[in-house]
Design a protein around this motif. Structure first.
Motif, PDB file in Angstrom:
ATOM      1  N   ALA A  78       0.829  -1.202   0.000  1.00  0.00           N
ATOM      2  CA  ALA A  78       0.000   0.000   0.000  1.00  0.00           C
ATOM      3  C   ALA A  78       0.864   1.254   0.000  1.00  0.00           C
ATOM      4  O   ALA A  78       2.029   1.232   0.396  1.00  0.00           O
ATOM      5  N   THR A  79       0.248   2.349  -0.431  1.00  0.00           N
ATOM      6  CA  THR A  79       0.904   3.655  -0.395  1.00  0.00           C
ATOM      7  C   THR A  79       0.814   4.199   1.025  1.00  0.00           C
ATOM      8  O   THR A  79       0.190   3.596   1.898  1.00  0.00           O
ATOM      9  N   GLY A  80       1.380   5.341   1.241  1.00  0.00           N
ATOM     10  CA  GLY A  80       1.323   5.970   2.551  1.00  0.00           C
ATOM     11  C   GLY A  80      -0.084   6.334   2.979  1.00  0.00           C
ATOM     12  O   GLY A  80      -0.393   6.377   4.168  1.00  0.00           O
ATOM     13  N   THR A  81      -0.966   6.572   2.012  1.00  0.00           N
ATOM     14  CA  THR A  81      -2.355   6.917   2.328  1.00  0.00           C
ATOM     15  C   THR A  81      -3.248   5.686   2.430  1.00  0.00           C
ATOM     16  O   THR A  81      -4.424   5.807   2.733  1.00  0.00           O
ATOM     17  N   GLY A  82      -2.697   4.504   2.162  1.00  0.00           N
ATOM     18  CA  GLY A  82      -3.467   3.278   2.330  1.00  0.00           C
ATOM     19  C   GLY A  82      -4.050   2.677   1.068  1.00  0.00           C
ATOM     20  O   GLY A  82      -4.741   1.675   1.134  1.00  0.00           O
ATOM     21  N   LYS A  83      -3.800   3.280  -0.084  1.00  0.00           N
ATOM     22  CA  LYS A  83      -4.311   2.718  -1.333  1.00  0.00           C
ATOM     23  C   LYS A  83      -3.469   1.511  -1.737  1.00  0.00           C
ATOM     24  O   LYS A  83      -2.248   1.507  -1.583  1.00  0.00           O
ATOM     25  N   VAL A  84      -4.129   0.472  -2.259  1.00  0.00           N
ATOM     26  CA  VAL A  84      -3.434  -0.751  -2.667  1.00  0.00           C
ATOM     27  C   VAL A  84      -2.646  -0.483  -3.950  1.00  0.00           C
ATOM     28  O   VAL A  84      -3.160   0.095  -4.895  1.00  0.00           O
TER      29      VAL A  84
END
Length: 46
Positions: free
Chosen positions: A31-37
């Motif tokens: 995931a990215t830092g913002t939580g997107k896969v």
């Protein structure tokens, strides 16, 4: 619930082109830092 159970259920409930061809269980997803896969990393792992 096993992978075969999920595929069988999907075949019964969804159109033929929508059901998953394989199922993979993972402990975590990239995931990215913002939580997107990060789908790109999932595709590269195959």
């Amino acid at each position: 619930m096993s992978a075969e159970d999920i595929i069988t259920w999907s075949k019964e409930k969804k159109a033929a082109y929508k059901y998953p061809r394989f199922v993979e269980f993972r402990d975590s997803l990239p995931a990215t830092g913002t939580g997107k896969v990060l789908r790109r990393l999932l595709k590269e792992a195959q």
